[in-house]
Design an enzyme around this catalytic site. Structure first.
Site, PDB file in Angstrom:
ATOM      1  N   GLU A 139      14.877  -7.931  -8.353  1.00 35.87           N
ATOM      2  CA  GLU A 139      13.829  -7.199  -9.066  1.00 35.87           C
ATOM      3  C   GLU A 139      13.229  -6.100  -8.197  1.00 35.87           C
ATOM      4  O   GLU A 139      12.140  -6.243  -7.632  1.00 35.87           O
ATOM      5  CB  GLU A 139      12.775  -8.184  -9.576  1.00 35.87           C
ATOM      6  CG  GLU A 139      13.379  -9.169 -10.575  1.00 35.87           C
ATOM      7  CD  GLU A 139      12.498 -10.380 -10.839  1.00 35.87           C
ATOM      8  OE1 GLU A 139      11.303 -10.335 -10.508  1.00 35.87           O
ATOM      9  OE2 GLU A 139      13.028 -11.374 -11.368  1.00 35.87           O
ATOM     10  N   GLU A 343      10.559 -23.653 -16.330  1.00 38.47           N
ATOM     11  CA  GLU A 343      10.341 -22.968 -15.053  1.00 38.47           C
ATOM     12  C   GLU A 343      10.545 -24.002 -13.954  1.00 38.47           C
ATOM     13  O   GLU A 343       9.965 -25.091 -14.023  1.00 38.47           O
ATOM     14  CB  GLU A 343       8.930 -22.376 -14.996  1.00 38.47           C
ATOM     15  CG  GLU A 343       8.537 -21.775 -13.646  1.00 38.47           C
ATOM     16  CD  GLU A 343       9.480 -20.655 -13.195  1.00 38.47           C
ATOM     17  OE1 GLU A 343       9.584 -19.655 -13.901  1.00 38.47           O
ATOM     18  OE2 GLU A 343      10.116 -20.808 -12.117  1.00 38.47           O
ATOM     19  N   GLU A 422      15.201 -15.027 -13.192  1.00 39.87           N
ATOM     20  CA  GLU A 422      15.497 -15.162 -11.755  1.00 39.87           C
ATOM     21  C   GLU A 422      16.888 -15.785 -11.609  1.00 39.87           C
ATOM     22  O   GLU A 422      17.080 -16.804 -10.953  1.00 39.87           O
ATOM     23  CB  GLU A 422      14.424 -15.999 -11.024  1.00 39.87           C
ATOM     24  CG  GLU A 422      13.066 -15.368 -11.040  1.00 39.87           C
ATOM     25  CD  GLU A 422      12.367 -15.602 -12.384  1.00 39.87           C
ATOM     26  OE1 GLU A 422      11.877 -14.614 -12.967  1.00 39.87           O
ATOM     27  OE2 GLU A 422      12.318 -16.731 -12.849  1.00 39.87           O
ATOM     28  N   GLU A 440      17.723 -12.326 -16.888  1.00 38.69           N
ATOM     29  CA  GLU A 440      16.889 -11.248 -16.359  1.00 38.69           C
ATOM     30  C   GLU A 440      17.707 -10.564 -15.262  1.00 38.69           C
ATOM     31  O   GLU A 440      18.701  -9.921 -15.560  1.00 38.69           O
ATOM     32  CB  GLU A 440      15.584 -11.855 -15.862  1.00 38.69           C
ATOM     33  CG  GLU A 440      14.475 -10.867 -15.617  1.00 38.69           C
ATOM     34  CD  GLU A 440      13.277 -11.544 -14.995  1.00 38.69           C
ATOM     35  OE1 GLU A 440      12.155 -11.143 -15.329  1.00 38.69           O
ATOM     36  OE2 GLU A 440      13.442 -12.457 -14.164  1.00 38.69           O
ATOM     37  N   GLU A 446       7.572  -7.173 -17.542  1.00 43.96           N
ATOM     38  CA  GLU A 446       6.433  -7.851 -16.912  1.00 43.96           C
ATOM     39  C   GLU A 446       5.866  -7.066 -15.733  1.00 43.96           C
ATOM     40  O   GLU A 446       4.668  -7.130 -15.461  1.00 43.96           O
ATOM     41  CB  GLU A 446       6.835  -9.261 -16.476  1.00 43.96           C
ATOM     42  CG  GLU A 446       7.975  -9.290 -15.461  1.00 43.96           C
ATOM     43  CD  GLU A 446       8.614 -10.675 -15.299  1.00 43.96           C
ATOM     44  OE1 GLU A 446       8.522 -11.492 -16.229  1.00 43.96           O
ATOM     45  OE2 GLU A 446       9.201 -10.922 -14.237  1.00 43.96           O
TER      46      GLU A 446
HETATM   47  C1  NOJ Z   1       9.002 -14.951 -14.308  1.00 46.45           C
HETATM   48  C2  NOJ Z   1       9.662 -14.629 -15.603  1.00 46.45           C
HETATM   49  O1  NOJ Z   1      10.404 -13.423 -15.509  1.00 46.45           O
HETATM   50  C3  NOJ Z   1       8.603 -14.541 -16.655  1.00 46.45           C
HETATM   51  O2  NOJ Z   1       9.160 -14.119 -17.873  1.00 46.45           O
HETATM   52  C4  NOJ Z   1       7.907 -15.864 -16.776  1.00 46.45           C
HETATM   53  O3  NOJ Z   1       6.836 -15.719 -17.676  1.00 46.45           O
HETATM   54  C5  NOJ Z   1       7.371 -16.348 -15.432  1.00 46.45           C
HETATM   55  N1  NOJ Z   1       8.361 -16.247 -14.425  1.00 46.45           N
HETATM   56  C6  NOJ Z   1       6.894 -17.788 -15.499  1.00 46.45           C
HETATM   57  O4  NOJ Z   1       7.978 -18.640 -15.724  1.00 46.45           O
HETATM   58 CA    CA Z   2      11.199 -12.477 -13.250  1.00 41.75          CA
END
Ligand code: NOJ
Ligand code: CA
Length: 642
Positions: A139, A343, A422, A440, A446
């Protein structure tokens, strides 16, 4: 393409139309504890063959893809009579090659410590790149530099030579191996640098094994790289059989609110994933035709420093204020479904220990798609080894490559699709595992909420020619409240409103989010109509124009109707692009619903200025797309009865 031995050391080189593209480039592998395979070779045999087939993507940016190549297979033997096979495939749009080590005496378990593959770029070139092995994973904002200023970069690496040839160096079918990054040696020689495991070994394999394909895509235009399907062609066909359960779709979710700081993932007064809140999102999705509702922060583990506390996550334990059973039923009654969110904060041992239970749980709830997350700094994904010790690994190391694939194949057994955040970079494995729908692996929307800094206006004019060459991206476009003054007054979306719409066509993904808060869509129902209309599964894709980092115009034909959609966007420079609509069916009249930057639009001072209008057009029509600074345009073309 020429393959040979130079003083018993293997090399390849590549010419195109009489011009050298890749000069003499070394090949070879080095191992721990056993002799290397980096020299002393003779050619034992060589054979060629041809292949030509057209295969169908279950979903994708193009339905039917031709896989047409000539193959050269060279078997080398070294002084110890050990065999190494080099397999090359030569396409109109580039080449792929890999090393194959057959099962043989004295080579059982093998520890790869180095791959010597070189890419000796024949001409000076401009490069678009992100750094490898840095604190982040993928990123970064892209750098544009002369090739000679590259140090250590990720693939796909995009180059434009001074002669005007476009190249992308990448790899295909990264399975049970380390990712290939590129370092620059002397002059214009790039060489493979495999991402190591935490003990320094690059990959632990067992014969017979082969490396992923190393790929070089070539095109006369920047857009030609986008419509090259070489990476997919180098992957194995679908291994999952009937995948009609994998469904392209659009979704909304409890997500942007957290990035704006209005809501929290963790429990407390601002907790986003409450039952009542989720019901509102389900209602919104049902009302406007979205299929999925993503809910982040639904499960135990987010409280405290979740970033560094992956082991706290429970993937089958909702927070008490989130009635997941009732919500799944409610969603179903409305014709929509929840999208799961796992997550992990990069703690793959904690996730793998719960993986079966987590997937069973989601399957029982009727959840067909899970977004996974691996938030952890580069080199800091965690797993506990058999020795009980905690290892810190790169996201693109062999252990992680295997972990990501395990999640995808386990999910497939339950008819669940995966959207990895990630992630490991994409190498076309969606062909083999079509439930790996998106990921991603670049800076998404974001970053504009976080603003440290946000994405630049040129970012989405670079992505189509770099990150997107790997595969679909869950960018999460469609933010309508561009300034979010109340929530984050110092940050903003660096585009016009029309450019947000263009992203749905330009950035391909079979799942696309309408990422903003529902109220911001209800405040602007007219532009919202485009997001409601735009499909996410295509019959065909054409690139009408584009220069890397400057602008791009892409048209795609809907897979389920006769409609075409256009997305065009520019960097910080306003420009007018003239296009021909000769991709439309001749003799048919189309209604064009046009969403364009208004006459006074400017991303900094007047980002909302937008004109929505209708025109009747045919294949003979020419249009001028007037794009504002960091602007865009989106068009839906629908045939009208004569
Ligand atoms: C990073 C992710 O790219 C995002 O979409 C997510 O909301 C946060 N991590 C929390 O999981
Ligand atoms: Ca991310």
């Amino acid at each position: 393409m020429t393959v040979g031995l130079d003083n018993h050391v293997p090399y390849y080189q590549l010419d195109r139309a009489g011009i050298s593209v890749i000069g003499k480039s070394r090949l070879g592998l080095r191992f721990k504890d056993i002799p290397h395979m980096d020299g002393g070779f003779v050619i034992a045999s060589a054979g060629t063959s041809s292949f030509d087939e057209t295969w169908t993507q279950p979903w994708g940016e193009k339905k039917d893809i031709r896989n047409h190549y000539n193959e050269l297979r060279v078997t080398l033997t070294d002084g110890l009579k050990r065999r190494m096979i080099l397999r090359f495939r030569v396409y109109d749009d580039g080449i792929g090659f890999r090393y194959e080590i057959p099962e043989q005496a004295h080579m059982g378990k093998v520890q790869v410590i180095n791959e010597l593959t070189e890419f000796n770029i024949a001409d000076p070139a401009t490069a678009w790149w992100i750094p490898a092995r840095g604190w982040n994973r993928y990123e970064y904002l892209y750098h544009k530099t002369p090739l000679r200023d590259i140090q250590h970069v990720h693939t796909p690496l995009t180059l434009k030579t001074d002669k005007g040839l476009y190249l992308s160096i990448h790899e295909a079918a990264l399975v049970d191996y380390a990712a290939m990054t590129l370092k620059r040696g002397r002059g214009r020689i790039l060489y493979a640098d495999l991402t190591p495991l935490s003990d320094g070994i690059k990959a632990r394999v067992k014969t017979p094994f082969h490396t992923p394909w190393r790929s070089i895509q070539l095109a006369d235009t920047a857009g030609g790289l986008i419509t090259s399907y070489l990476i997919l062609n180098l992957n194995e066909p679908n291994r999952l059989g009937d995948v009609s359960w994998v469904k392209p779709e659009k979704y909304v979710g409890i997500w942007w609110g957290m990035h704006l700081g209005k809501m929290t993932w963790g429990s407390g007064p601002k907790h986003g994933a409450t039952t009542a809140n989720t019901m509102r999102y389900i209602d919104f999705a049902a009302k406007y035709g979205f299929k999925g509702v993503l809910v982040e922060g639904w499960n135990v583990g987010w409280d405290g420093d979740w970033f560094h506390n992956g082991k706290a996550f429970r993937f089958t334990e909702p927070y008490p204020d989130f009635d997941i059973v009732a919500l799944s039923k409610y969603a179903k009654s409305k014709g929509v479904h929840l999208i799961g969110h796992n997550e992990t904060s990069g703690d793959i041992s904690n996730y793998e220990a719960q993986l079966d239970a987590a997937l069973d749980y989601d399957q029982k709830l009727g959840i067909p798609l899970i977004k996974t997350g691996y938030v952890a700094d580069g080199g800091d994904a965690i797993f506990t080894g058999r020795d009980g010790r905690v290892h810190h690994e790169w996201h693109d190391s062999q252990v992680m490559v295997n972990h990501y694939q395990k999640v995808v194949t386990e999910a497939a057994k339950r008819h669940i699709s995966i959207d990895t955040h990630e992630p490991i970079k994409d190498t076309g494995l969606r062909r083999t595992y079509p439930n790996w729908v998106s990921r991603e692996g670049a800076r998404g929307q974001e970053y504009n909420a976080w603003g440290e800094p946000g994405n630049s206006p040129e970012h989405t004019a670079i992505l189509p020619f770099t990150r997107m060459l790997a595969g679909p991206m869950d960018f999460t476009p469609g933010i309508f409240d561009l300034l979010f003054r109340k929530e984050k007054p110092h940050n903003r979306i660096p585009t016009t409103l029309a450019k947000q719409l263009a992203l749905y066509v330009v950035i391909y993904s079979p799942i696309q989010m309408a990422a903003d808060l529902p109220k911001n869509y209800e405040a602007r129902p007219k532009p919202f109509q485009f997001i409601r209309d735009v499909p996410t599964d295509w019959q065909d894709t054409l690139v009408l124009n584009g220069e890397i980092g400057d602008y791009v115009t892409i048209v795609r034909k809907d897979r389920n109707s006769e409609d075409w959609y256009l997305g065009s966007l520019t960097n910080e420079k306003a420009r007018t692009l003239k296009i021909s609509l000769d991709f439309l069916t001749p003799g048919v009249r189309y209604r064009a619903q046009i969403y364009r930057d208004g006459p006074d639009a400017d991303w900094q001072s007047n980002p909302y200025d937008m004109v929505i209008e209708e025109k009747t057009v045919t294949a003979k029509t020419r249009l001028s797309l007037k794009l504002a600074t960091s602007g865009g345009q989106a068009i839906r073309f629908t045939p009208v009865s004569k």
